[in-house]
Design a protein around this motif. Structure first.
Motif, PDB file in Angstrom:
ATOM      1  N   LEU A  27       0.828  -1.189   0.000  1.00 12.69           N
ATOM      2  CA  LEU A  27       0.000   0.000   0.000  1.00 12.69           C
ATOM      3  C   LEU A  27       0.868   1.246   0.000  1.00 12.69           C
ATOM      4  CD1 LEU A  27      -2.443  -1.056   2.882  1.00 12.69           C
ATOM      5  CD2 LEU A  27      -2.825  -1.360   0.429  1.00 12.69           C
ATOM      6  N   PHE A  28       0.295   2.373  -0.378  1.00 11.06           N
ATOM      7  CA  PHE A  28       0.931   3.661  -0.132  1.00 11.06           C
ATOM      8  C   PHE A  28      -0.104   4.598   0.473  1.00 11.06           C
ATOM      9  CE2 PHE A  28      -0.846   4.113  -4.324  1.00 11.06           C
ATOM     10  CZ  PHE A  28      -1.176   5.456  -4.464  1.00 11.06           C
ATOM     11  N   GLY A  29       0.364   5.510   1.265  1.00  6.48           N
ATOM     12  CA  GLY A  29      -0.510   6.346   2.063  1.00  6.48           C
ATOM     13  C   GLY A  29      -0.245   6.047   3.530  1.00  6.48           C
ATOM     14  N   PRO A  30      -1.180   6.339   4.437  1.00  2.89           N
ATOM     15  CA  PRO A  30      -2.532   6.853   4.162  1.00  2.89           C
ATOM     16  C   PRO A  30      -2.550   8.338   3.866  1.00  2.89           C
ATOM     17  CG  PRO A  30      -2.196   6.613   6.511  1.00  2.89           C
ATOM     18  CD  PRO A  30      -0.950   6.086   5.864  1.00  2.89           C
ATOM     19  N   PHE A  31      -3.631   8.761   3.227  1.00  5.75           N
ATOM     20  CA  PHE A  31      -3.866  10.154   2.923  1.00  5.75           C
ATOM     21  C   PHE A  31      -5.074  10.646   3.715  1.00  5.75           C
ATOM     22  CE2 PHE A  31      -1.701   8.337  -0.703  1.00  5.75           C
ATOM     23  CZ  PHE A  31      -0.722   9.284  -0.980  1.00  5.75           C
ATOM     24  N   PRO A  32      -5.092  11.933   4.028  1.00  3.65           N
ATOM     25  CA  PRO A  32      -6.241  12.446   4.786  1.00  3.65           C
ATOM     26  C   PRO A  32      -7.560  12.128   4.095  1.00  3.65           C
ATOM     27  CG  PRO A  32      -4.496  14.093   4.658  1.00  3.65           C
ATOM     28  CD  PRO A  32      -4.089  12.969   3.743  1.00  3.65           C
ATOM     29  N   LEU A  33      -8.515  11.650   4.860  1.00  5.65           N
ATOM     30  CA  LEU A  33      -9.884  11.358   4.432  1.00  5.65           C
ATOM     31  C   LEU A  33     -10.000  10.135   3.527  1.00  5.65           C
ATOM     32  CD1 LEU A  33     -11.200  14.973   3.668  1.00  5.65           C
ATOM     33  CD2 LEU A  33     -11.297  13.707   5.823  1.00  5.65           C
ATOM     34  N   LEU A  34      -9.023   9.916   2.645  1.00  5.08           N
ATOM     35  CA  LEU A  34      -9.130   8.845   1.652  1.00  5.08           C
ATOM     36  C   LEU A  34      -8.485   7.545   2.090  1.00  5.08           C
ATOM     37  CD1 LEU A  34      -8.478  10.813  -1.683  1.00  5.08           C
ATOM     38  CD2 LEU A  34     -10.662  10.208  -0.609  1.00  5.08           C
ATOM     39  N   GLY A  35      -7.595   7.588   3.059  1.00  4.48           N
ATOM     40  CA  GLY A  35      -6.958   6.370   3.524  1.00  4.48           C
ATOM     41  C   GLY A  35      -5.811   5.926   2.621  1.00  4.48           C
ATOM     42  N   SER A  36      -5.529   4.649   2.611  1.00  6.14           N
ATOM     43  CA  SER A  36      -4.413   4.083   1.840  1.00  6.14           C
ATOM     44  C   SER A  36      -4.910   3.488   0.525  1.00  6.14           C
ATOM     45  CB  SER A  36      -3.701   2.999   2.658  1.00  6.14           C
ATOM     46  OG  SER A  36      -3.167   3.524   3.851  1.00  6.14           O
ATOM     47  N   PHE A  37      -3.966   3.325  -0.402  1.00 12.60           N
ATOM     48  CA  PHE A  37      -4.284   2.778  -1.721  1.00 12.60           C
ATOM     49  C   PHE A  37      -3.416   1.552  -1.983  1.00 12.60           C
ATOM     50  CE2 PHE A  37      -5.252   7.276  -1.916  1.00 12.60           C
ATOM     51  CZ  PHE A  37      -6.476   7.307  -2.561  1.00 12.60           C
ATOM     52  N   ALA A  38      -4.025   0.525  -2.541  1.00 16.76           N
ATOM     53  CA  ALA A  38      -3.265  -0.635  -2.988  1.00 16.76           C
ATOM     54  C   ALA A  38      -2.531  -0.270  -4.276  1.00 16.76           C
ATOM     55  CB  ALA A  38      -4.186  -1.828  -3.223  1.00 16.76           C
ATOM     56  N   LYS A  39      -1.243  -0.499  -4.300  1.00 22.95           N
ATOM     57  CA  LYS A  39      -0.443  -0.079  -5.452  1.00 22.95           C
ATOM     58  C   LYS A  39      -0.933  -0.706  -6.759  1.00 22.95           C
ATOM     59  CE  LYS A  39       3.823   0.698  -2.834  1.00 22.95           C
ATOM     60  NZ  LYS A  39       5.240   0.278  -2.645  1.00 22.95           N
ATOM     61  N   ALA A  40      -1.257  -1.986  -6.721  1.00 22.41           N
ATOM     62  CA  ALA A  40      -1.656  -2.679  -7.947  1.00 22.41           C
ATOM     63  C   ALA A  40      -2.924  -2.074  -8.534  1.00 22.41           C
ATOM     64  CB  ALA A  40      -1.853  -4.167  -7.674  1.00 22.41           C
ATOM     65  N   TRP A  41      -3.945  -1.873  -7.684  1.00 17.42           N
ATOM     66  CA  TRP A  41      -5.204  -1.331  -8.192  1.00 17.42           C
ATOM     67  C   TRP A  41      -5.040   0.107  -8.651  1.00 17.42           C
ATOM     68  CZ3 TRP A  41      -8.359  -4.703  -9.744  1.00 17.42           C
ATOM     69  CH2 TRP A  41      -8.565  -5.889  -9.055  1.00 17.42           C
ATOM     70  N   PHE A  42      -4.216   0.866  -7.945  1.00 12.77           N
ATOM     71  CA  PHE A  42      -3.987   2.247  -8.370  1.00 12.77           C
ATOM     72  C   PHE A  42      -3.277   2.280  -9.718  1.00 12.77           C
ATOM     73  CE2 PHE A  42      -2.297   6.520  -8.391  1.00 12.77           C
ATOM     74  CZ  PHE A  42      -3.314   7.254  -7.788  1.00 12.77           C
ATOM     75  N   LEU A  43      -2.360   1.358  -9.933  1.00 12.74           N
ATOM     76  CA  LEU A  43      -1.663   1.268 -11.209  1.00 12.74           C
ATOM     77  C   LEU A  43      -2.631   0.941 -12.335  1.00 12.74           C
ATOM     78  CD1 LEU A  43       1.033   1.082 -12.855  1.00 12.74           C
ATOM     79  CD2 LEU A  43       1.064  -1.346 -12.241  1.00 12.74           C
ATOM     80  N   TRP A  44      -3.473  -0.060 -12.135  1.00 16.78           N
ATOM     81  CA  TRP A  44      -4.374  -0.517 -13.197  1.00 16.78           C
ATOM     82  C   TRP A  44      -5.502   0.479 -13.457  1.00 16.78           C
ATOM     83  CZ3 TRP A  44      -4.518  -5.735 -10.206  1.00 16.78           C
ATOM     84  CH2 TRP A  44      -3.324  -6.419 -10.434  1.00 16.78           C
ATOM     85  N   TYR A  45      -6.189   0.867 -12.411  1.00 17.65           N
ATOM     86  CA  TYR A  45      -7.290   1.804 -12.603  1.00 17.65           C
ATOM     87  C   TYR A  45      -6.775   3.182 -13.015  1.00 17.65           C
ATOM     88  CZ  TYR A  45     -10.381  -1.598 -10.337  1.00 17.65           C
ATOM     89  OH  TYR A  45     -11.108  -2.723 -10.027  1.00 17.65           O
ATOM     90  N   GLY A  46      -5.637   3.566 -12.447  1.00 10.23           N
ATOM     91  CA  GLY A  46      -5.046   4.851 -12.839  1.00 10.23           C
ATOM     92  C   GLY A  46      -4.661   4.868 -14.299  1.00 10.23           C
ATOM     93  N   PHE A  47      -4.174   3.739 -14.810  1.00 15.78           N
ATOM     94  CA  PHE A  47      -3.815   3.693 -16.230  1.00 15.78           C
ATOM     95  C   PHE A  47      -5.049   3.840 -17.104  1.00 15.78           C
ATOM     96  CE2 PHE A  47      -3.247   1.184 -20.153  1.00 15.78           C
ATOM     97  CZ  PHE A  47      -2.218   1.924 -20.726  1.00 15.78           C
TER      98      PHE A  47
END
Length: 430
Positions: A228-248
């Motif tokens: 994971l990376f984060g956490p960020f305020p209000l949004l929490g942490s993000f799974a790197k794999a899903w962020f990579l795929w959905y972000g792409f």
């Protein structure tokens, strides 16, 4: 046949093939939403995936992101930054808040009372309703369940996890993409340096290709796929794999909008892209290079599907409501034994109930909220000609201010009360 041959060989840029109303984005969004409902019916009702060949809900959610990337970037380019952020907040937060309140103040008390014959301990206990609302209010699903509610469902008994609405976890990823687009708009990248977006897409695609071949060779994808990376305020942490795929997918949608004047739409390319995509899906490798073909297929279908489908979602967009309400509906119905109908019966009943919730959410919450899209704070309103006050005496209270943020110098009038506030897919976003 000659007509079909000419059409197959005809190539037009996406900018010419796409128009704000004559497209099937609404239909595709609704299809993706019900695909998630079907996949969750198998998991929540029968504790097994719909298919072992590929991730059906992951595929559908990736489609959401591909569409959002195109429409949201288009919205950001046509609006000022405050107006863009206001539109995004109006589109995603009221519907989310309505769902959270229904879940926390209606569903949870009902289930708790049936189980304990009292409401004591439900509200302020650790992991109770108050925590559930507070932790999920801004889109980051930082609490999945409410105490031990729905632990006695097939899914809860199988996983030993009390989960009320597992679909909400993707909203933080989408909000993050919205904020990234806002940053690019503020830096004028979307208007003056669109090449940076394309180069970013090429770089991420290179990572996906590398991971794909490393997965084939060694059974392990090395880049940005674990943890994971984060956490960020209000949004929490993000799974790197899903962020990579959905972000792409979101990034490719954004690049398609920025280069819509050069992106060719051709039926042969569309069919070929669909065939390549099917190959990746069947072989279980969608979340890699196949995502590029997936994005092109979505854009091609959006402008090439029959015109009769263009009306779906044009005035009433129920896809968001179906997506966020289906999970608690299915968990609750599974608890009370609706699974006795079998997979397709369970899907049919829960899909109908989720659509009913989406219908109410759209007409009671989302659509009324969108009527405020042209609202402007009093301090920022321009005085009317010949009047010194921004809000002259005698004006109708509550009348939304016309937008002054579009590319045109003319001032569009607010939508009449009897018309939908979604005048274009760009505002709908999802």
């Amino acid at each position: 046949m000659p007509h079909l041959r000419r059409r197959a060989l005809n190539t037009v840029p996406l900018a010419k093939a796409y128009t704000g109303r004559a497209n099937s984005f609404g239909f595709l969004r609704l299809c993706f939403a019900f695909a998630v409902v079907l996949a969750h019916a198998a998991v929540l009702g029968f504790t097994q995936p719909l298919t072992n060949r590929f991730d059906v809900p992951g595929l559908a959610v990736a489609g959401f992101f591909g569409i959002s990337g195109f429409l949201i970037t288009r919205s950001a380019r046509r609006s000022t930054l405050p107006r863009y952020l206001w539109h995004r907040a109006l589109r995603i937060l009221p519907g989310l808040w309505g769902c959270l309140l229904v879940t926390g103040l209606v569903l949870a008390p009902s289930l708790w009372y049936l189980k304990h014959h009292t409401l004591d301990g439900l509200w302020r206990s650790n992991g109770g309703v108050v925590d559930y609302l507070r932790n999920n209010w801004w889109g980051g699903m930082r609490q999945g369940g409410i105490l031990d509610l729905l632990l006695d469902t097939p899914y809860g008994q199988f996983t030993h996890v009390a989960l009320v609405n597992g679909s909400l976890w993707t909203l933080s990823y989408e909000i993050a993409c919205y904020l990234i687009v806002a940053a690019l708009a503020a830096l004028m990248v979307l208007h003056r340096a669109r090449l940076l977006v394309l180069l970013s897409g090429v770089l991420v695609f290179g990572v996906l290709v590398w991971n794909h071949f490393e997965q084939l060779r060694f059974g392990h994808a090395p880049l940005w796929t674990e943890g994971l990376f984060g956490p960020f305020p209000l949004l929490g942490s993000f799974a790197k794999a899903w962020f990579l795929w959905y972000g792409f997918m979101f990034l490719m949608g954004a690049a398609a909008e920025l280069y819509s004047d050069r992106l060719p739409i051709n039926d042969l390319l569309g069919v070929a892209s669909l065939a390549v995509l099917a190959g990746f899906v069947v072989n279980g490798g969608l979340f890699g290079p196949g995502l590029l073909f997936y994005e092109y297929t979505i854009l091609w279908l959006a402008v090439r599907l029959p015109r009769a489908l263009h009306r779906v979602g044009r005035t009433n967009d129920y896809s968001y409501g179906v997506y966020i309400y289906a999970f608690p509906v299915q968990q609750t119905m599974a608890k009370f034994g609706v699974t006795v109908l079998g997979l397709w019966g369970f899907f049919a009943v829960t899909a109908a109930a989720a659509f009913a919730c989406a219908y109410a959410s759209w007409h009671l919450v989302e659509k009324p909220a969108l009527r405020w899209r042209n609202w402007t704070p009093r301090s920022l309103r321009e005085p009317e000609p010949g009047r010194g006050e921004p809000n002259p005496a005698g004006s109708e209270e509550g009348q939304p201010e016309p937008s002054r943020t579009g590319p045109s110098t003319s001032t569009p009038a607010p939508a009449p009360a009897d018309q939908t506030p979604v005048a274009s897919p760009e505002l709908a976003g999802r």
